[in-house]
Design an enzyme around this catalytic site. Sequence first.
Site, short mmCIF file in Angstrom:
data_model
loop_
_atom_site.label_atom_id
_atom_site.label_comp_id
_atom_site.label_asym_id
_atom_site.label_seq_id
_atom_site.Cartn_x
_atom_site.Cartn_y
_atom_site.Cartn_z
N TYR A 1 -18.33 2.18 7.02
CA TYR A 1 -17.83 2.50 8.36
C TYR A 1 -18.37 1.48 9.37
O TYR A 1 -17.64 1.03 10.25
CB TYR A 1 -18.26 3.91 8.76
N ASN B 1 -5.50 9.05 9.80
CA ASN B 1 -4.59 8.19 9.04
C ASN B 1 -3.41 8.99 8.51
O ASN B 1 -3.59 9.86 7.66
CB ASN B 1 -5.36 7.57 7.87
N CYS C 1 -7.75 4.27 3.37
CA CYS C 1 -8.95 4.76 4.06
C CYS C 1 -10.00 5.28 3.07
O CYS C 1 -11.16 5.42 3.41
CB CYS C 1 -8.60 5.83 5.08
N HIS C 2 -9.58 5.51 1.83
CA HIS C 2 -10.56 5.96 0.82
C HIS C 2 -11.52 4.83 0.46
O HIS C 2 -12.54 5.07 -0.16
CB HIS C 2 -9.84 6.46 -0.42
N GLU D 1 -9.42 3.00 -9.12
CA GLU D 1 -9.40 1.58 -8.76
C GLU D 1 -10.51 0.81 -9.47
O GLU D 1 -10.32 -0.35 -9.84
CB GLU D 1 -9.51 1.42 -7.24
#
Length: 154
Positions: free
Chosen positions: A91, A113, A121-122, A147
């Site tokens: 952040y 979002n 945003c993850h 991912e």
Amino acid sequence: MKYNTDVIFSKILDRYIGIEYGTKLRSIRFVRPGKQRMEKKTHDATNELERYFDGEAIDFSLDVDISYLSPFEQKVLMETRKIKYGKTITYSELAEKIGSRAVRAVGNALGKNPIPIIIPCHRVVAKKGIGGYSEGIDIKTRLLELEQVNANNL
DNA sequence: GACGATAGCCCTT
DNA sequence: AAGGGCTATCGTC
């Protein structure tokens, strides 16, 4: 403005995904499975999302409509789009990139979002720990795991 | 004014 | 080493 909605099911998240779009992408929603739903795949984004859930390290490049958000929120989300597949930033790093020290305001903006996954945003995490996620931390965790697995297969 | 999807510092076990 | 309290910070509502 009139909107259409596609629907797919993500096995890995155990959620139906609703993709709402006009000329641009409008929103993505997560719906708990319960009642059976008809899948509908007409938009490019839908196809890309399916490939994403199948484990393809895809970079989304679709036009997104976030013009109704505040300038700050737009900045945050635009910057978030630049985070590459399999990578994460904190952040505070994100805040710094947009020339702000409002670390917590960044978190708030991310919470608004309208188009998660495509605006990833993850991939924004706390310096210590994973941070929050409006759809639930478990969803965020699964996305990051997905991912990581596929980024390692490069 | 208060409240965050934060972070850093300083304490206490 | 891990966890709790305190506070700086700043955009929204």
